[in-house]
Design an enzyme around this catalytic site. Structure first.
Site, short mmCIF file in Angstrom:
data_model
loop_
_atom_site.label_atom_id
_atom_site.label_comp_id
_atom_site.label_asym_id
_atom_site.label_seq_id
_atom_site.Cartn_x
_atom_site.Cartn_y
_atom_site.Cartn_z
N CYS A 70 2.03 1.71 11.83
CA CYS A 70 1.46 1.85 10.50
C CYS A 70 0.04 2.26 10.74
CB CYS A 70 1.54 0.56 9.69
SG CYS A 70 0.38 0.41 8.32
N GLU A 125 3.70 5.37 5.35
CA GLU A 125 4.53 5.63 6.51
C GLU A 125 4.83 7.12 6.47
OE1 GLU A 125 5.15 3.86 9.40
OE2 GLU A 125 6.23 2.34 8.28
#
Length: 243
Positions: free
Chosen positions: A2, A116
């Site tokens: 992330c 993402e």
DNA sequence: CCAGACGTTGTT
DNA sequence: GTCTGG
DNA sequence: CCAGACGTTGTT
DNA sequence: GTCTGG
């Protein structure tokens, strides 16, 4: 996960983490002025930037800014180390960079959502992932403190724990950040808990029924871009399949 | 014993 | 291609 | 995570 | 600092 996240409700940090979720023997603490970069909501927080964390300090919860990208305490000055922004859950107990922080350096990293990237490498598309109700949540974080050998200056830095994705995110990515449920937050922060099994038990894919994911525009790709427009759903894709 | 590592993601 | 900076 | 750099000599 | 590889 992330490599970017969002922290919009900066002003809710006190309420969410200091008042609503008190802990035994603790009391409310004034975090003082936040770093200037958090005087406004943030929509694109990148690795190496300062993030706001919640951890236990002198027997109470405290909000502290830390560098995102953990620098282990044993790092030599000038030593080249990877950018440790994520910590795989299955490596926490064994990897040199995580073992110490798992025992003594657990923190929460509050956020409203994260990005993402999905799709083939040359055509990756950002997706915004957040709670359906828009509430602030907390990533499970690890931190360490590095001491400059000459100046003695302390640098605190952190990483976000990752785990397997839930069913919502599995099509998007093969990892997801660990988001703690509120009861788990207190346990994760409790410095008296040192039993590794009790800590690892808190690490679960966050229930997908609380979450939502939608594509956003690629403006977020640029680290310097910020602002609420980054969260706008991506415009309809024109029909490109027919040449 | 000493030397050297110590990390993750994503990979058509 | 691979590393660095944010 | 993605974007952008990726280098040296010699120096008004 | 602490673990792994040789």
């Amino acid at each position: 996960m992330c490599g970017r996240f969002v922290l919009i409700q900066v002003g809710e940090l006190m309420v969410r983490f200091m008042v609503i979720a008190p802990y035994p023997g603790g009391h409310r603490q004034d975090p003082g002025p936040l770093p200037a970069m958090f005087s406004e909501p943030r929509y694109n927080i990148a690795p190496t930037q300062k993030v706001l964390t919640v951890n236990f300090q002198n027997g109470e919860r405290s909000i502290r800014p830390m560098r995102w990208g953990l620098i282990p305490s044993w790092a030599k000055n000038g030593q080249k180390l990877p950018l440790n922004i994520n910590a795989r859950d299955d490596r926490l107990a064994t990897a040199g960079s995580w073992r110490g922080p798992l025992r003594n350096g657990r923190c929460l990293i509050p956020a409203d959502g994260y990005y993402e990237w999905t799709g083939p490498k040359n055509n990756r598309k950002p997706v915004f992932i957040h709670r359906k109700d828009g509430r602030l949540f907390a990533f499970a974080g690890l931190y360490d403190t590095w001491r400059h050998p000459f100046s003695g200056e302390l640098t605190r830095s952190c990483a976000i724990v990752t785990t397997s994705p839930n069913s919502l995110l599995r099509p998007v990515h093969h990892r997801m950040p660990v988001i703690l449920e509120e009861e788990a937050e207190a346990v994760w922060l409790d410095p008296s808990i040192t039993h590794v099994g009790s800590l690892l038990a808190l690490i679960q894919p966050y229930p997908d029924e609380y979450m939502e994911a939608y594509p956003v525009g690629n403006a977020v790709n640029r680290v310097a871009a910020d602002g609420p427009a980054l969260l706008a759903p991506a415009p309809e894709q024109p029909f490109l399949t027919e040449k």
